[in-house]
Design an enzyme around this catalytic site. Structure first.
Site, short mmCIF file in Angstrom:
data_model
loop_
_atom_site.label_atom_id
_atom_site.label_comp_id
_atom_site.label_asym_id
_atom_site.label_seq_id
_atom_site.Cartn_x
_atom_site.Cartn_y
_atom_site.Cartn_z
N PHE A 181 0.86 -1.18 0.00
CA PHE A 181 0.00 0.00 0.00
C PHE A 181 0.90 1.23 0.00
O PHE A 181 1.69 1.43 0.91
CB PHE A 181 -0.93 0.04 1.22
CG PHE A 181 -1.84 1.23 1.20
CD1 PHE A 181 -3.11 1.15 0.64
CD2 PHE A 181 -1.42 2.46 1.70
CE1 PHE A 181 -3.95 2.25 0.57
CE2 PHE A 181 -2.25 3.58 1.63
CZ PHE A 181 -3.51 3.48 1.07
N ASP A 290 9.20 2.82 1.57
CA ASP A 290 8.05 3.62 2.01
C ASP A 290 7.87 3.40 3.52
O ASP A 290 7.41 2.34 3.96
CB ASP A 290 6.82 3.16 1.23
CG ASP A 290 5.55 3.92 1.63
OD1 ASP A 290 5.52 4.51 2.74
OD2 ASP A 290 4.58 3.90 0.85
N LYS A 321 2.30 10.68 8.23
CA LYS A 321 1.68 10.23 9.49
C LYS A 321 2.40 10.78 10.72
O LYS A 321 2.32 11.96 11.00
CB LYS A 321 1.64 8.69 9.51
CG LYS A 321 0.67 8.12 8.43
CD LYS A 321 0.33 6.70 8.74
CE LYS A 321 -0.50 6.03 7.67
NZ LYS A 321 -1.87 5.77 8.10
N THR A 345 2.51 24.40 -4.93
CA THR A 345 2.38 25.67 -4.20
C THR A 345 2.92 25.56 -2.78
O THR A 345 3.79 26.32 -2.38
CB THR A 345 0.92 26.14 -4.15
OG1 THR A 345 0.49 26.42 -5.47
CG2 THR A 345 0.78 27.41 -3.31
#
Lengths: 464, 464
Positions: A181, A290, A321, A345
């Site tokens: 995931f 990851d 997280k 941005t």
């Protein structure tokens, strides 16, 4: 100034109504107004003012010990006292062009102070998906620059990219693992393979997907069998890299979680990851670890990949997280050749770095990584005992630090156990097909583990 | 309590060093440490503590009138006094599952109080790209649900989607416009076509790209010519929809900006947008209006699409920047059939909604939309006069509210004018090939417009 968690939080769960209680119900007003959002996933409403430390208080005043912590995104519990003193959250800069003057300093005392081995660079982003998306872009850019050598992009590349076509938009791929995931924006989603509900109906890329080892637990007891399974998966990784190169969609990068979380808390050995990292290097692919869910101390080390014991774990490490901001660390070579190639941005939110600095202070001052190791051991030991006591309900207890999981008999049992445990005042989350995942924050102590284990034991004893 | 902007900000620019000044230079320490990030785009470092209202103060104490405002993302200037009183920014919830109890109420008083016509739903997200990515996903899901009718997904759809293949990951597309900008994550990027540097080396989708009208300004003077050009583009849109359907990649949605910003401040008539919206409806495509840059009051209406004067402007309207949080409004039909289909850990940041409530209060209390209309008129009138006076340097002045732009002779002249104006204490941004874009915040008054015009006039008079 130094207030232990036991002094500002609560002593025990306290349940006043079933959950969701009347104030959390979505149907009667005012919550019917909440039809304005996607609410299909809402569990209940929370009173964050009353929540403290390991305890989450809901809108009905139910106080629950929280082992799920906003999908594993709370680093040092709720309302840690020293975090309240911070100001200056009002003015959000466009960080990529007009950073605050103290931004380098803040980066050094926050994100860079915990940089993975071999990495001196970090790029902040607003969330986990944006972090992985931009890490993928950095890998694609790196791959093409390497391929081009000294020459710049051709006129054909520059014109074709504007209309989404090759050679300017090349057919490059990212290799990912079944069960992985990595987020839900469209680039990330092409590397996510844990549940149908994430992927159904969304167009995707034809990128290679390798099998992730299906190991037997505890790992120490099945070393030989597991090594065989890992060898099979690594062989498949190399085959896929070759096959996709032949297909004209070369693998620019490999992405992997140190522990597959959403996919069911699937572990692999340190040896597996080191070999995978070497395969990436051998084939000229970037290696992206990851750590969105595993990072920030929950495994007992700041980064889960530190358990591998190598000084060169990855080319890119992404996070979000518990780090309060999204982002990724990266090696010098992964730096794009020009500004504005990795850009948007906001590019993160420096107010989150202010919080992170204080979070890191607390982690150091209170030796929270040691505490996590200690409470994680108590938790896992307790899970071993429960699965021995209730073998018809539980199996495959596993974990690193407090990043633990256990399997229920089936998905229905898993969901029921989570609900019944919640009714007694403890919040848990699921993952994979039939696993329960434990994701307390870093202020989860040994006594919290025992509190949970006692309540869970009651639930299991009553379970028909 | 009610403090006019003139009382807390500064009277005029004040320049102490060239920009970037010694403290903003990236080369000597401590900023050499800043190699840790992608800094290719950094203009200079800022002192946000000293910045106020329309004035941005840099690390060297240079005070500049800011007409670019963090790439158009600052709603009511810097450090608006009443924003300082807010607390409770410490505990960031996983909004999709455990929202704060006041979240519905906060949504109603913030985002829902300015919902576009026909829309009662909103989904917050962390940034603009995530907003557009998730809006695309909502359109894909909507399109497939419509196609399936009463039946659920097939077993083949559910298994194929896990490995990125059809029919579970269908070949659907989003139609976008050449010159459009919708963000830089991989789904968004497939609809972005403004600059090579955004797109080069990143894999993309084969999605249809229509020409955006190239109009002559002022629009009132070229009604007939412009109508012809718009008709040509609309015809091409219909052709592409048919062609991509035949290719087996049906168009699930059309995305468009009310004014193409990054692509060069390209306007189109209200009639164009209404016809485009009708084409979308006729062909069963969702119509997605991207108001990330145009939204939040800068055009003199809260949403730029309000100028079109239709009660059914869109199926989805996305926002970010001045709204302080990303997100998108959507019609009931675009609500996915299940929870967790549009989902991630944070799903926005409720602390930003707290700020937004106060921003909206200020906008109403101080009639800022009227002010924007007034100062925008002064600005545009001044630009008309300057282009008449310096026709060898400037042309094509255009604008709506303060959302104005003007073209320079070429890209080098544009870049030089921006730098020379900055040296006199006014910050501007570029867009497209040779345009200057004006993006002040909503507290930009008529006298600020005159301040800028005087300084810009000096720059133009001195320009060789």
């Amino acid at each position: 100034y130094h207030i232990p968690v036991s002094e500002f939080e609560y002593d025990a769960p306290s349940m006043k109504t079933p959950v969701p209680g009347p104030k959390s119900k979505l149907s009667p007003p005012p919550h019917s107004l909440f039809i304005s959002q996607n609410v299909g996933a809402v569990n209940f409403f929370c009173n964050y003012e009353e929540s403290r430390g390991n305890y989450l208080v809901d809108a009905d005043g139910n106080r629950m010990l929280d082992l799920y912590t906003q999908i594993s995104s709370v680093p040092i519990g709720v309302s840690f006292p020293s975090l309240f003193s911070q100001t200056a959250f009002v003015n959000r800069p466009a960080l990529g062009i007009l950073p605050p003057e103290n931004f380098p300093e803040k980066l050094i005392e926050s994100l860079l102070s915990v940089a993975p081995a071999g990495m001196t660079r970090v790029q902040t982003m607003a969330c986990g998906s944006c972090s992985n998306e931009n890490a993928f872009k950095a890998m694609f850019i790196w791959y093409k620059i390497k391929e081009r050598g000294a020459s710049g992009p051709s006129a054909e590349e520059m014109s074709s990219c504007m209309i989404n076509q090759g050679p300017g938009c090349p057919d490059l791929s990212i290799l990912s693992f079944m069960g992985g995931f990595h987020g839900r924006t469209m680039g990330c989603l092409a590397t996510t393979h844990s549940k149908v509900i994430h992927k159904l109906d969304i167009p995707s890329f034809d990128w290679p997907i390798a099998p992730f080892p299906k190991l037997q637990y505890p790992l120490e007891q099945f070393v030989r069998e597991n090594a065989q399974e890992e060898a099979r998966c690594l062989e498949e990784v190399e085959d896929l890299i070759v096959k996709w190169r032949q297909k004209g969609k070369p693998v620019a990068g490999i992405i992997v979680e140190p522990i597959q979380a959403e996919g069911g808390d699937n572990h692999a050995s340190h040896d597996f990851f080191i070999k995978l990292r070497n395969i990436a290097r051998k084939h000229g692919c970037a290696f992206h670890v990851d750590e969105v869910q595993t990072g920030g101390g929950t495994t007992g080390k700041f980064w889960a990949h530190e358990h591998w014991g190598t000084g060169d774990p990855a080319d890119i490490v992404s996070f979000s997280k518990k780090m309060l901001t999204g982002g990724y660390y990266f090696k010098d070579e992964l730096q794009p050749d020009k500004g504005y190639r990795i850009f948007n941005t906001w590019m993160g939110d420096p107010s989150k770095n202010v919080f992170l600095s204080e979070v890191l202070n607390v982690i150091r001052r209170e030796n929270l990584l040691e505490e996590v190791t200690r409470s994680g051991k108590a938790l896992l030991q307790g899970l071993y005992e429960l699965q021995a006591q209730y073998p018809h309900l539980l199996s495959r207890a596993r974990g690193l630090g407090t990043f633990c999981a256990i399997d229920a008999r089936d998905d229905v049992t898993r969901d029921n156990l989570i609900l019944k445990t919640r009714d007694k005042g403890v919040l848990l989350g699921g993952c994979g097909e039939m696993s329960i995942r434990f994701r307390p924050s870093l202020v989860f102590k040994e006594y919290h583990a025992h509190q949970f284990l006692n309540i869970f034991n009651d639930v299991l004893a009553e379970y028909k």
